[in-house]
Design a protein around this motif. Structure first.
Motif, PDB file in Angstrom:
ATOM      1  N   PRO A  64       4.771 -15.271  -2.018  1.00 58.56           N
ATOM      2  CA  PRO A  64       5.261 -14.706  -0.746  1.00 58.56           C
ATOM      3  C   PRO A  64       4.977 -13.214  -0.613  1.00 58.56           C
ATOM      4  O   PRO A  64       4.664 -12.732   0.477  1.00 58.56           O
ATOM      5  CB  PRO A  64       6.766 -14.985  -0.804  1.00 58.56           C
ATOM      6  N   LEU A  65       5.037 -12.491  -1.727  1.00 54.08           N
ATOM      7  CA  LEU A  65       4.747 -11.060  -1.673  1.00 54.08           C
ATOM      8  C   LEU A  65       3.261 -10.828  -1.443  1.00 54.08           C
ATOM      9  O   LEU A  65       2.873  -9.931  -0.681  1.00 54.08           O
ATOM     10  CB  LEU A  65       5.203 -10.398  -2.974  1.00 54.08           C
ATOM     11  N   ARG A  68       2.665 -11.346   2.173  1.00 53.41           N
ATOM     12  CA  ARG A  68       3.130 -10.199   2.967  1.00 53.41           C
ATOM     13  C   ARG A  68       2.151  -9.038   2.839  1.00 53.41           C
ATOM     14  O   ARG A  68       1.849  -8.349   3.813  1.00 53.41           O
ATOM     15  CB  ARG A  68       4.528  -9.767   2.527  1.00 53.41           C
ATOM     16  N   ASP A  69       1.640  -8.816   1.635  1.00 52.20           N
ATOM     17  CA  ASP A  69       0.674  -7.750   1.439  1.00 52.20           C
ATOM     18  C   ASP A  69      -0.555  -7.951   2.316  1.00 52.20           C
ATOM     19  O   ASP A  69      -1.086  -7.004   2.896  1.00 52.20           O
ATOM     20  CB  ASP A  69       0.239  -7.686  -0.032  1.00 52.20           C
ATOM     21  N   SER A  72       0.077  -6.795   5.805  1.00 58.70           N
ATOM     22  CA  SER A  72       0.474  -5.409   6.069  1.00 58.70           C
ATOM     23  C   SER A  72      -0.302  -4.409   5.231  1.00 58.70           C
ATOM     24  O   SER A  72       0.101  -3.262   5.112  1.00 58.70           O
ATOM     25  CB  SER A  72       1.981  -5.230   5.803  1.00 58.70           C
ATOM     26  N   PHE A 379      11.804 -13.112   0.982  1.00 57.56           N
ATOM     27  CA  PHE A 379      10.689 -12.690   1.828  1.00 57.56           C
ATOM     28  C   PHE A 379      10.659 -13.460   3.135  1.00 57.56           C
ATOM     29  O   PHE A 379       9.628 -13.546   3.790  1.00 57.56           O
ATOM     30  CB  PHE A 379       9.370 -12.848   1.074  1.00 57.56           C
ATOM     31  N   ASP A 403       2.958 -18.943   5.739  1.00 49.65           N
ATOM     32  CA  ASP A 403       2.790 -17.630   5.130  1.00 49.65           C
ATOM     33  C   ASP A 403       1.499 -16.970   5.577  1.00 49.65           C
ATOM     34  O   ASP A 403       1.330 -15.758   5.429  1.00 49.65           O
ATOM     35  CB  ASP A 403       2.790 -17.745   3.599  1.00 49.65           C
ATOM     36  N   PRO A 407       3.185 -13.683  12.126  1.00 53.66           N
ATOM     37  CA  PRO A 407       4.634 -13.872  12.284  1.00 53.66           C
ATOM     38  C   PRO A 407       5.037 -13.930  13.751  1.00 53.66           C
ATOM     39  O   PRO A 407       4.642 -13.077  14.549  1.00 53.66           O
ATOM     40  CB  PRO A 407       5.226 -12.635  11.592  1.00 53.66           C
ATOM     41  N   TRP A 528      17.171  -9.581   5.050  1.00 52.81           N
ATOM     42  CA  TRP A 528      16.344  -9.688   3.845  1.00 52.81           C
ATOM     43  C   TRP A 528      17.237 -10.205   2.725  1.00 52.81           C
ATOM     44  O   TRP A 528      17.604 -11.354   2.694  1.00 52.81           O
ATOM     45  CB  TRP A 528      15.730  -8.325   3.493  1.00 52.81           C
ATOM     46  N   GLY A 564       6.631  -4.107   9.261  1.00 52.46           N
ATOM     47  CA  GLY A 564       5.735  -4.419   8.155  1.00 52.46           C
ATOM     48  C   GLY A 564       6.305  -4.102   6.803  1.00 52.46           C
ATOM     49  O   GLY A 564       5.682  -4.400   5.782  1.00 52.46           O
ATOM     50  N   THR A 566       8.948  -4.188   3.483  1.00 51.58           N
ATOM     51  CA  THR A 566       9.638  -5.191   2.671  1.00 51.58           C
ATOM     52  C   THR A 566      10.940  -4.575   2.193  1.00 51.58           C
ATOM     53  O   THR A 566      10.919  -3.621   1.410  1.00 51.58           O
ATOM     54  CB  THR A 566       8.783  -5.615   1.466  1.00 51.58           C
TER      55      THR A 566
END
Length: 666
Positions: A64-65, A68-69, A72, A379, A403, A407, A528, A564, A566
């Motif tokens: 998930p990280l 996200r990376d 963003s 996340f 994922d 979004p 979060w 964007g 975390t």
């Protein structure tokens, strides 16, 4: 498909055939289990469609990280700084300007050690454990004195170092990032500038049947912890296996490590089944129905990320107790006075706390064990609301965002809605019917090719979003679509929901290009994640005393929170101060909190946590100097000293000094 996967699928078919009647009678719940997982669908369909107990189905803990990376990585903040308590200040740093490059940090004596994320993967010179000389914590800049390289094709996510009976020992985890080994490495750091390799340890499933017959071998290790009992030295490993995620190795002779004990959350399910004295390691082909039941349990937790696998562990200084952050199984306390036979003391679990997730990610007890701080990692700060808005099937249905998709919360307005058109599998070479209108949404069936290929083809055909529904074989199971990032929003729904949208009774009635019902998808901010503070006055019956969130972890769309960013909590260390003049101690939690920086909480009264320090800087000047946004991953606190070490994923190592208790700036 790999050889191991082929063996696993073949064995699964044989066993499922032999036990089909038993499973139909004994395990009706398993067939209906709803446990969203991050899945990259692809041509290797046998493993995805039919593989029972496929070890590859367990998602990468950091996926998930990573996702996200990818969404963003070009984001540059221009927003306001976070509110800062100005009594935690940087005094020195170890510069490593590598976006998303640095992971955990640990310190032993005069040296700090930091790990490496996915890029570069193991084998490159700069991949591995960076060793920093931190004897002068006031130095403006520090450079690594050496790098302990990761094995080829593996990442060294976690690192621990400790003074053991056999000398100063360092261990680092191995997780495959390009086909490399799992397990962990053992080094002597008696001379930190010239580490000596001692051993490589392969970590397997503890169950001989899964290991020998289904190929459950050579799993990654995500976290580690070194401890001693008398003259014996041990390392606890968080192994990404099916059973026995918590494994204890005797490293008294560090060149000859030996597995001596284990425990896993599957033992909780065995107790529910009235089989509490059964060790999951002893189950065999005759117990395959039980194995399947345990597998379903391990993937059927709470919220968006529903697994019950172990994520992290902290062991008390005397080596007698282990606190396991066991994701959706909760916070588990084990008596490990006999390392060969860990015994359950208690489970701390409150699914209603925080945002409906459990996600027990990190844990640390106070010195006397009466207070325990548990970090949740999340996340998925938005919940998905999916509705069919026209036709006889109108109503709300379960769904989960991908994922890899844009979004929905980032859309203007933050909603995906419109009429649907059935677009088949939408794989390369398939004819994808053109979108009949500018707001058309493609209804796509799962299977045969990658999710990213399906969505890219839908985009090329003019659709503004996608709804992917499961195939008949996998029914209403929900998965989180993984793979390469795409340019459309999209959600995944169950098979029956897909048929309801299309207005048909079975997949055989689907017609390519046929119009379906209109749908609407919204995402609602649900936070979060923060930390839970537990009262362990009675270790057998822990009580949730309180929770704590930052402004941005509580409010996803807060005015001071950067798009964007975390804002999940990550790791935690708890320390009790020396007694004051009145003999009173303070208990403090030091927490790495990604884009919120480094926080210090006073949890002396676990029912009333108070933030007393924060290091946070999201200014453009800082980003330029840091190599990217502040993104604090790891934390280490020097016992009895003011020094706090933080690892920044984009900037390397920061040494912070706690100046004293301050006042929260409102």
């Amino acid at each position: 498909m790999t050889t191991i996967n082929r063996r696993r699928v073949e064995m699964a078919f044989l066993l499922r055939g032999a036990l089909s009647i038993l499973l139909a009678i004994a395990l009706p719940v398993w067939a209906l289990a709803d446990h969203p997982q991050v899945v990259t669908d692809g041509p290797d369909q046998d493993a995805h469609e039919h593989g029972v107990l496929d070890p590859n189905k367990r998602p990468d803990p950091e996926l998930p990280l990573i996702m996200r990376d990818s969404l963003s990585d070009e984001f540059v903040s221009s927003g306001p700084n976070a509110k800062v308590i100005k009594n935690l200040t940087p005094t020195a740093r170890g510069t490593r300007l590598s976006p998303d490059g640095t992971t955990d940090v640990w310190v032993l004596g005069n040296y700090a050690y930091t790990g490496t994320f996915d890029e570069p993967c193991g084998g490159a010179f700069e991949a591995g454990i960076w060793v920093w000389d931190v004897r002068n914590a006031q130095k403006d800049k520090n450079t690594p004195v050496t790098i302990i390289q990761s094995p080829d094709g593996s990442r060294s996510n976690d690192v621990k170092a400790a003074a053991m009976n056999s000398g100063d020992i360092l261990v680092h985890s191995n997780e495959s990032c390009n086909g490399g080994p799992g397990g962990f490495e053992i080094y002597s750091v008696d001379d930190p500038e010239d580490p000596m390799w001692l051993a490589s340890v392969q970590t397997d499933d503890v169950n001989a049947f899964l290991r020998d017959e289904l190929g459950f071998q050579d799993f990654g290790v995500h976290n580690l912890f070194l401890f001693t009992q008398g003259e014996k030295d041990y390392v606890a490993a968080v192994v990404e296996s099916e059973f026995g995620n918590f494994q204890i190795f005797d490293i008294t002779i560090p060149t000859a490590p030996t597995l001596v004990g284990w425990w896993g959350a599957e033992q909780l399910r065995l107790a529910e089944l009235g089989l509490g004295e059964t060790d999951a390691a002893d189950l065999d082909a005759d117990d395959f129905g039980i194995i399947l039941d345990l597998d379903a349990y391990l993937f059927d937790g709470f919220g968006a990320s529903r697994n019950r696998f172990l994520h992290d562990v902290t062991i008390t200084e005397d080596g007698q107790q282990a606190y396991l952050a066991n994701w959706d199984a909760g916070l588990v306390l084990l008596d490990i006075s006999d390392v060969t036979d860990p015994r359950l003391v208690s489970v701390a679990l409150d699914p209603a706390s925080e945002d409906g997730e459990v996600n027990s990610h990190s844990v640390w007890p106070s010195e006397d064990g009466s207070i325990v701080v548990e970090g949740e990692e999340d996340f998925a700060p938005f919940s998905t609301v999916f509705s069919i808005t026209s036709g006889p099937a109108a109503g709300d249905y379960p769904a989960v965002e991908g994922d890899i998709t844009v979004p929905i919360a980032n859309l203007t307005p933050p909603v995906m809605e419109g009429p649907t058109t059935y677009a088949g599998l939408a794989c390369p070479g398939d004819m994808v019917p053109p979108a009949p209108s500018s707001d058309s949404i493609a209804l796509i069936q799962r299977g045969t090719c990658f999710f990213s290929e399906k969505i890219d083809n839908a985009e090329a055909a003019g659709y503004t979003g996608v709804v992917v529904f499961n195939d008949a074989a996998r029914g209403d199971e929900l998965v989180v679509m993984g793979g390469d990032p795409v340019n459309l929003p999209g959600v995944f729904v169950g098979h029956s929901t897909g048929l309801a949208i299309a207005g048909v009774a079975s997949a055989a009635d689907l017609v390519l290009g046929a119009p379906g019902a209109s749908v609407k998808v919204e995402t609602i901010p649900n936070g979060w994640s923060g930390v839970r503070i537990w009262d362990y006055t009675d270790p057998a019956n822990p009580v949730l005393a309180s929770t704590f969130n930052t402004e941005c972890s509580a409010n996803v769309i807060g005015p001071d929170c950067l798009d964007g960013g975390t804002y999940s909590s990550h790791n935690v260390i708890v320390e009790s101060t020396e007694p004051d003049r009145d003999g009173e101690r303070s208990v403090k939690a030091y927490i790495s909190w990604y884009w919120d920086g480094m926080l210090v909480l006073d949890v002396t009264d676990p029912y009333n946590p108070v933030e007393i320090a924060r290091y946070s800087d999201q200014s453009l000047e800082f980003q330029f100097e840091n190599g990217g946004n502040q993104d604090i991953w790891g934390v280490y606190k020097t016992p009895g000293k003011p020094w706090v070490y933080g690892s920044d994923r984009n900037g390397g190592l920061y040494i912070l000094k706690e100046l004293g208790q301050g006042t929260l700036m409102n």
